[in-house]
Scaffold this motif. Structure first.
Motif, mmCIF file in Angstrom:
data_model
loop_
_atom_site.group_PDB
_atom_site.id
_atom_site.type_symbol
_atom_site.label_atom_id
_atom_site.label_comp_id
_atom_site.label_asym_id
_atom_site.label_seq_id
_atom_site.Cartn_x
_atom_site.Cartn_y
_atom_site.Cartn_z
ATOM 1 N N ARG A 81 52.173 66.492 -37.209
ATOM 2 C CA ARG A 81 53.166 66.355 -36.145
ATOM 3 C C ARG A 81 54.413 65.650 -36.673
ATOM 4 N N GLU A 82 55.193 65.080 -35.774
ATOM 5 C CA GLU A 82 56.427 64.424 -36.161
ATOM 6 C C GLU A 82 56.152 63.344 -37.213
ATOM 7 N N GLU A 83 57.136 63.129 -38.070
ATOM 8 C CA GLU A 83 56.995 62.188 -39.186
ATOM 9 C C GLU A 83 56.530 60.801 -38.734
ATOM 10 N N PHE A 84 57.065 60.294 -37.611
ATOM 11 C CA PHE A 84 56.696 58.941 -37.187
ATOM 12 C C PHE A 84 55.223 58.815 -36.844
ATOM 13 N N ARG A 85 54.570 59.938 -36.545
ATOM 14 C CA ARG A 85 53.147 59.900 -36.191
ATOM 15 C C ARG A 85 52.225 59.872 -37.414
ATOM 16 N N HIS A 86 52.771 60.049 -38.594
ATOM 17 C CA HIS A 86 51.951 60.156 -39.802
ATOM 18 C C HIS A 86 51.354 58.827 -40.243
ATOM 19 N N SER A 87 51.923 57.732 -39.810
ATOM 20 C CA SER A 87 51.388 56.439 -40.236
ATOM 21 C C SER A 87 50.696 55.744 -39.068
ATOM 22 N N SER A 88 49.684 54.975 -39.430
ATOM 23 C CA SER A 88 48.928 54.219 -38.438
ATOM 24 C C SER A 88 48.846 52.776 -38.918
ATOM 25 N N VAL A 89 49.270 51.859 -38.070
ATOM 26 C CA VAL A 89 49.113 50.439 -38.408
ATOM 27 C C VAL A 89 47.726 49.942 -38.004
ATOM 28 N N THR A 90 47.027 50.709 -37.176
ATOM 29 C CA THR A 90 45.704 50.296 -36.713
ATOM 30 C C THR A 90 44.569 50.813 -37.608
ATOM 31 N N ALA A 91 44.747 51.954 -38.244
ATOM 32 C CA ALA A 91 43.673 52.544 -39.060
ATOM 33 C C ALA A 91 43.157 51.628 -40.169
ATOM 34 N N PRO A 92 44.010 50.858 -40.843
ATOM 35 C CA PRO A 92 43.494 50.018 -41.927
ATOM 36 C C PRO A 92 42.471 48.958 -41.501
ATOM 37 N N VAL A 93 42.413 48.623 -40.220
ATOM 38 C CA VAL A 93 41.423 47.645 -39.764
ATOM 39 C C VAL A 93 40.247 48.319 -39.055
ATOM 40 N N CYS A 94 40.209 49.647 -39.110
ATOM 41 C CA CYS A 94 39.097 50.419 -38.551
ATOM 42 C C CYS A 94 38.210 50.891 -39.702
ATOM 43 N N ILE A 95 36.972 51.272 -39.379
ATOM 44 C CA ILE A 95 36.093 51.787 -40.426
ATOM 45 C C ILE A 95 36.458 53.215 -40.808
ATOM 46 N N GLY A 96 37.233 53.894 -39.955
ATOM 47 C CA GLY A 96 37.682 55.235 -40.258
ATOM 48 C C GLY A 96 38.570 55.778 -39.166
ATOM 49 N N GLN A 97 39.179 56.922 -39.468
ATOM 50 C CA GLN A 97 40.071 57.599 -38.525
ATOM 51 C C GLN A 97 39.689 59.071 -38.475
ATOM 52 N N ILE A 98 39.629 59.622 -37.262
ATOM 53 C CA ILE A 98 39.326 61.037 -37.065
ATOM 54 C C ILE A 98 40.417 61.612 -36.188
ATOM 55 N N ALA A 99 41.022 62.714 -36.634
ATOM 56 C CA ALA A 99 42.137 63.300 -35.886
ATOM 57 C C ALA A 99 42.109 64.814 -35.986
ATOM 58 N N GLY A 100 42.570 65.456 -34.918
ATOM 59 C CA GLY A 100 42.825 66.885 -34.963
ATOM 60 C C GLY A 100 41.750 67.791 -34.409
ATOM 61 N N PHE A 101 40.702 67.234 -33.852
ATOM 62 C CA PHE A 101 39.603 68.059 -33.357
ATOM 63 C C PHE A 101 39.505 68.078 -31.843
ATOM 64 N N GLY A 102 40.591 67.728 -31.176
ATOM 65 C CA GLY A 102 40.570 67.698 -29.718
ATOM 66 C C GLY A 102 39.556 66.678 -29.217
ATOM 67 N N ALA A 103 38.900 67.000 -28.122
ATOM 68 C CA ALA A 103 37.909 66.093 -27.540
ATOM 69 C C ALA A 103 36.776 65.804 -28.518
ATOM 70 N N TYR A 104 36.521 66.736 -29.414
ATOM 71 C CA TYR A 104 35.430 66.548 -30.376
ATOM 72 C C TYR A 104 35.733 65.426 -31.365
ATOM 73 N N SER A 105 36.995 65.024 -31.492
ATOM 74 C CA SER A 105 37.322 63.861 -32.340
ATOM 75 C C SER A 105 36.543 62.638 -31.872
ATOM 76 N N TYR A 106 36.428 62.473 -30.568
ATOM 77 C CA TYR A 106 35.677 61.345 -30.022
ATOM 78 C C TYR A 106 34.190 61.453 -30.361
ATOM 79 N N ILE A 107 33.650 62.667 -30.287
ATOM 80 C CA ILE A 107 32.230 62.875 -30.582
ATOM 81 C C ILE A 107 31.960 62.598 -32.054
ATOM 82 N N LEU A 108 32.845 63.098 -32.921
ATOM 83 C CA LEU A 108 32.708 62.805 -34.351
ATOM 84 C C LEU A 108 32.784 61.299 -34.585
ATOM 85 N N GLY A 109 33.667 60.643 -33.856
ATOM 86 C CA GLY A 109 33.777 59.186 -33.959
ATOM 87 C C GLY A 109 32.502 58.493 -33.530
#
Length: 147
Positions: A108-136
């Motif tokens: 998506r837009e360039e500003f969305r490419h970085s996450s300040v929260t991901a580095p303190v999470c055990i992982g990040q899942i994106a792009g799978f719609g509602a299934y992103s939550y299930i994968l999480g």
């Protein structure tokens, strides 16, 4: 039964209404029902929280510590990209947290490419719609069972 807190950030309450081409047709209530059903099938006790307010999200993250929550699934919405306060709240709880996004933020837009929260999470899942939550949930459950 492991206690999992699902946190939806700003504008997620408008799922099925806003930008259907990006976020899909599933309503917010339908998403939550899907998560609760899947959590139950996985033997997880889910609590769901949503707020458009950064302070309320921080308050709920801090309360999770006192509630003895085992893990957190969070979709920080736009706060992903700039909320150091939310980042610090996630970090301070020391609760395993997975960041999820319905859309692929990296396409998506360039500003969305970085996450300040991901580095303190055990992982990040994106792009799978509602299934992103299930994968999480699966990833978080696996991590919690390692302990």
């Amino acid at each position: 039964m492991k206690k999992i807190l699902v946190i939806h950030g700003p504008n997620l309450n408008f799922l099925g209404i806003r930008e259907k081409g990006v976020y899909g047709e599933m309503s917010f209530n339908d998403l939550n029902e899907y998560l609760l059903k899947t959590g139950e099938e996985m033997g997880l006790s889910l609590e769901i929280f949503q707020s458009n307010s950064e302070g309320a999200l921080i308050d709920r993250l801090q309360q999770a510590y006192f509630d003895g929550v085992d893990g957190i699934i969070i979709n920080p919405g736009a706060y992903t990209h700039y909320s150091y306060a939310l980042r610090d709240a996630i970090s301070s709880t020391n609760i395993p947290t997975v960041e999820v996004h319905l859309s692929n933020i990296h396409k998506r837009e360039e500003f969305r490419h970085s996450s300040v929260t991901a580095p303190v999470c055990i992982g990040q899942i994106a792009g799978f719609g509602a299934y992103s939550y299930i994968l999480g949930m699966h990833a978080l459950n696996m991590k919690l069972n390692e302990k």
